[in-house]
Motif scaffolding. Sequence first.
Motif, PDB file in Angstrom:
ATOM      1  N   ALA A 540       0.831  -1.197   0.000  1.00  0.00           N
ATOM      2  CA  ALA A 540       0.000   0.000   0.000  1.00  0.00           C
ATOM      3  C   ALA A 540       0.868   1.251   0.000  1.00  0.00           C
ATOM      4  N   HIS A 541       0.390   2.291  -0.680  1.00  0.00           N
ATOM      5  CA  HIS A 541       1.047   3.604  -0.705  1.00  0.00           C
ATOM      6  C   HIS A 541       0.023   4.645  -0.275  1.00  0.00           C
ATOM      7  N   PRO A 542      -0.137   4.840   1.029  1.00  0.00           N
ATOM      8  CA  PRO A 542      -1.208   5.735   1.497  1.00  0.00           C
ATOM      9  C   PRO A 542      -0.901   7.204   1.205  1.00  0.00           C
ATOM     10  N   VAL A 543      -1.960   7.908   0.810  1.00  0.00           N
ATOM     11  CA  VAL A 543      -1.915   9.351   0.583  1.00  0.00           C
ATOM     12  C   VAL A 543      -3.227   9.924   1.094  1.00  0.00           C
ATOM     13  N   ALA A 544      -3.302  11.257   1.129  1.00  0.00           N
ATOM     14  CA  ALA A 544      -4.552  11.914   1.507  1.00  0.00           C
ATOM     15  C   ALA A 544      -5.524  11.833   0.332  1.00  0.00           C
ATOM     16  N   VAL A 545      -6.670  11.184   0.547  1.00  0.00           N
ATOM     17  CA  VAL A 545      -7.636  10.933  -0.524  1.00  0.00           C
ATOM     18  C   VAL A 545      -8.930  11.675  -0.200  1.00  0.00           C
ATOM     19  N   VAL A 578      -9.409  11.053   3.790  1.00  0.00           N
ATOM     20  CA  VAL A 578      -8.892   9.923   4.560  1.00  0.00           C
ATOM     21  C   VAL A 578      -7.463   9.631   4.110  1.00  0.00           C
ATOM     22  N   TRP A 579      -6.744   8.907   4.919  1.00  0.00           N
ATOM     23  CA  TRP A 579      -5.367   8.497   4.608  1.00  0.00           C
ATOM     24  C   TRP A 579      -5.443   7.054   4.127  1.00  0.00           C
ATOM     25  N   ALA A 655     -11.408  -6.863  -1.579  1.00  0.00           N
ATOM     26  CA  ALA A 655     -11.893  -5.601  -1.023  1.00  0.00           C
ATOM     27  C   ALA A 655     -11.735  -5.581   0.494  1.00  0.00           C
ATOM     28  N   ARG A 656     -12.080  -6.667   1.141  1.00  0.00           N
ATOM     29  CA  ARG A 656     -11.970  -6.710   2.592  1.00  0.00           C
ATOM     30  C   ARG A 656     -10.517  -6.599   3.042  1.00  0.00           C
ATOM     31  N   ARG A 657      -9.617  -7.342   2.360  1.00  0.00           N
ATOM     32  CA  ARG A 657      -8.207  -7.278   2.742  1.00  0.00           C
ATOM     33  C   ARG A 657      -7.663  -5.865   2.537  1.00  0.00           C
ATOM     34  N   ALA A 658      -8.035  -5.231   1.414  1.00  0.00           N
ATOM     35  CA  ALA A 658      -7.522  -3.890   1.122  1.00  0.00           C
ATOM     36  C   ALA A 658      -7.995  -2.895   2.166  1.00  0.00           C
ATOM     37  N   ILE A 659      -9.276  -2.948   2.506  1.00  0.00           N
ATOM     38  CA  ILE A 659      -9.817  -2.009   3.488  1.00  0.00           C
ATOM     39  C   ILE A 659      -9.169  -2.218   4.854  1.00  0.00           C
ATOM     40  N   GLU A 660      -9.010  -3.480   5.277  1.00  0.00           N
ATOM     41  CA  GLU A 660      -8.413  -3.752   6.589  1.00  0.00           C
ATOM     42  C   GLU A 660      -6.941  -3.365   6.616  1.00  0.00           C
ATOM     43  N   GLU A 661      -6.216  -3.528   5.497  1.00  0.00           N
ATOM     44  CA  GLU A 661      -4.816  -3.093   5.457  1.00  0.00           C
ATOM     45  C   GLU A 661      -4.695  -1.581   5.612  1.00  0.00           C
ATOM     46  N   MET A 662      -5.713  -0.850   5.185  1.00  0.00           N
ATOM     47  CA  MET A 662      -5.694   0.612   5.324  1.00  0.00           C
ATOM     48  C   MET A 662      -6.288   1.058   6.658  1.00  0.00           C
ATOM     49  N   GLY A 663      -6.567   0.122   7.566  1.00  0.00           N
ATOM     50  CA  GLY A 663      -7.061   0.473   8.893  1.00  0.00           C
ATOM     51  C   GLY A 663      -8.565   0.672   8.949  1.00  0.00           C
ATOM     52  N   GLY A 664      -9.296   0.189   7.957  1.00  0.00           N
ATOM     53  CA  GLY A 664     -10.740   0.370   7.932  1.00  0.00           C
ATOM     54  C   GLY A 664     -11.495  -0.922   8.159  1.00  0.00           C
ATOM     55  N   GLU A 665     -12.799  -0.846   7.964  1.00  0.00           N
ATOM     56  CA  GLU A 665     -13.673  -2.007   8.133  1.00  0.00           C
ATOM     57  C   GLU A 665     -14.697  -2.005   7.008  1.00  0.00           C
ATOM     58  N   ILE A 666     -15.129  -3.180   6.594  1.00  0.00           N
ATOM     59  CA  ILE A 666     -16.176  -3.312   5.576  1.00  0.00           C
ATOM     60  C   ILE A 666     -17.184  -4.320   6.080  1.00  0.00           C
ATOM     61  N   GLU A 667     -18.450  -4.020   5.873  1.00  0.00           N
ATOM     62  CA  GLU A 667     -19.507  -4.873   6.421  1.00  0.00           C
ATOM     63  C   GLU A 667     -20.663  -4.939   5.438  1.00  0.00           C
ATOM     64  N   LEU A 668     -21.243  -6.117   5.301  1.00  0.00           N
ATOM     65  CA  LEU A 668     -22.412  -6.317   4.460  1.00  0.00           C
ATOM     66  C   LEU A 668     -23.613  -6.542   5.374  1.00  0.00           C
ATOM     67  N   VAL A 669     -24.658  -5.719   5.225  1.00  0.00           N
ATOM     68  CA  VAL A 669     -25.839  -5.831   6.073  1.00  0.00           C
ATOM     69  C   VAL A 669     -27.074  -5.878   5.196  1.00  0.00           C
ATOM     70  N   ALA A 670     -28.122  -6.481   5.756  1.00  0.00           N
ATOM     71  CA  ALA A 670     -29.398  -6.514   5.032  1.00  0.00           C
ATOM     72  C   ALA A 670     -30.043  -5.148   5.090  1.00  0.00           C
ATOM     73  N   ALA A 671     -30.761  -4.777   4.030  1.00  0.00           N
ATOM     74  CA  ALA A 671     -31.448  -3.492   4.003  1.00  0.00           C
ATOM     75  C   ALA A 671     -32.556  -3.482   5.048  1.00  0.00           C
ATOM     76  N   PRO A 672     -32.801  -2.332   5.706  1.00  0.00           N
ATOM     77  CA  PRO A 672     -33.836  -2.282   6.758  1.00  0.00           C
ATOM     78  C   PRO A 672     -35.217  -2.666   6.258  1.00  0.00           C
ATOM     79  N   ASP A 673     -35.543  -2.304   5.014  1.00  0.00           N
ATOM     80  CA  ASP A 673     -36.865  -2.632   4.477  1.00  0.00           C
ATOM     81  C   ASP A 673     -36.881  -3.964   3.749  1.00  0.00           C
ATOM     82  N   GLY A 674     -35.752  -4.706   3.769  1.00  0.00           N
ATOM     83  CA  GLY A 674     -35.691  -6.008   3.134  1.00  0.00           C
ATOM     84  C   GLY A 674     -35.505  -5.976   1.637  1.00  0.00           C
TER      85      GLY A 674
END
Length: 677
Positions: A540-545, A578-579, A655-674
């Motif tokens: 990774a090469h983090p910059v201000a995005v 974000v960085w 996608a999950r590995r990339a986000i976690e390597e940058m210090g973030g989190e990714i989550e898949l949730v069901a829509a509130p209205d289904g």
Amino acid sequence: MLRRISTKLVLAVLLAVVLPFVAFAFFIDEQMAGRLTRHVVQQALLGLVKDLAGQIDYFVDERRQDLEQWAGAPHIQDALDDYLTEKGQARLELERRGKSPLSTQLTWNAEALARLTRREVSSATYDFGLGNRWQATHEFNRTMDIKVVYDLLLLVSSDGRLVTCSSRYPRGPVLGQDYLERLFVFDFGTLDWYRRARGEFEGAVAEPFVRVDQHVSPFHLGPDPEAGALDPAWNYQLGFAVPVKDPDTGEVRGVLYALVNWKHVQDLVSTEVVTDAFRGHVREDREPSPYAWLWAEDADTILAHRERELYGKRVSAELGLPQLTQAVLEDEDGSGLYPEYTFGGEKKNAAFHRCRASLADGFGWVVGVGINNDDIFATADELRALLLGGTAVVLVLAVCLTLFIARRTTAPVRELQRHARRVAEGDLDARIEIRSRDELGALAEDFNRMTSELKAQRERIVKAEKDAAWREMARQIAHDIKNPLTPITLSLDLLERARRDQHQDSEEILARTMGLMRRQVENLREIANDFYEFTGGRKAHPVAVDVGALLEEVLHLHDAWAVERGVAVQREGASARVWADLGKLRRVLVNLVSNALQAMPEGGSLLVATSVQDGRVWITIRDTGTGIAAEARAHLFEPYFTTKSEGTGLGLAIARRAIEEMGGEIELVAAPDGVGT
């Protein structure tokens, strides 16, 4: 040696643990039972009587507001107008017929009112229709059904005669004609509340709100014939009156009077809140003793009590408790605690609070709440027994435990603890030196054997996981590479046969074959890049995005696709920085937006929103597509798992590995209205 250690430890435990515990137990018993419990209960009593007094004052205020609102209602003024008009017309007609004008008209009013209420006839069939007076009666009846608390509502004219009234029991049958005739014949001008409301006393003005304290009214309806047995409190009433003034001149044209049944006040005093407030002070199988009562303004006459036979009794004389009356009369704040007293053979503590004074549109009643001393100290008695039993148990256990510990040396235990901590931290080479053959020695030997087995097992597991991972990766790579090779092979065979047979379309077949091979080579390159990315090949090469700008870029790339599929794209939220690695973050967003569009082949809506919460940037991508089954949702971020008929199944894993390597989190949730993901 062991005996000396045992003696020292027993003495030390007695001095350091048992004796302070015993002293603490007696201190808690004294403070909790003697002071704290009493103080808590007394404060609860003060709070309860204040709340009850507030509810009673609010009850009185509601009656004042009701009457003032009705006194200003147009149908009340119209009823008075009709009364004056109909009174003159009725007198002329009845005199023409040779009948007594007043008595005959009043009897006729009662009969008409009763028949109208029973809906036997309409008001239009009478020579002298009730008109607005019937409308007022209808409103009175409707109000009684809604408010429930009123027994009778009267509108009296300036000549002291009844204009109209409620004509039936609250939510019950129609009043009898004899009763209604008695009301119409009655001269209300002789009553105190009527004269006070009209200001007929010498030097007085019309009082805006007249209150009649607890009494047995001459207009009491008696029990509802459909109600069955009733509480004796129904025999008592409260009265409220307000003047009805001419809106133009301010002249008092009549008086509006409401008769309220005392049972509703008794119900306020008898609320279960009083009992429930102290339910935790006694055992579950016992009913708490607290109850409330109500005294008159003189602080000596009982108005409401759970024992109805005490109504009207004098506290100081007939109950022999003058100290209670004196405590209320001497208190300037109108709220406080009674001195401890005995009633019904039980010692009690109680609190009192005065309702709003009569000069402030109240009755000045005194609300009291009392509780038996047995209930006050019930919790303390249970605590005392618990403390005494606990003290004895602690004393016995402390001595036994000390003697047991004295037979063991603490050094092996500390050594075992130290090595266990090393193992917990991951050091499986930790070994305990065995110095004895007793239980501690056997425990140390078992510990050493356990760490050896754990180390060997971990090595086997790591090797097995690596072998399985490589086998799975090799299988997947072979599978994904074989798919593009098959069309390449078939196309080459077709090209070779065309050239051998010198087919006339050989050049076109060559062009199609070359195009297909290029596409499949690109597919192979993409598969290779996916696996390279998944294995963390590029650092990774983090910059201000600027997240907002990046999202606009990604959405712009998919504009044509979204238009083609009929997907409405909506962008919400402010921009944020974000960085992060720009390339990896772009690929993650492109992957997610592509997945969303693929899930909506028949069109839909795509929402991309950003927000900042607690110093973190949240990116929400929501579609209204086909959604993801619950059983698939739990595995969607796993490598090689896919719900599509094509692809490597690595997109979301990357996608999950990339986000976690940058210090973030990714989550898949069901829509509130289904709908969608």
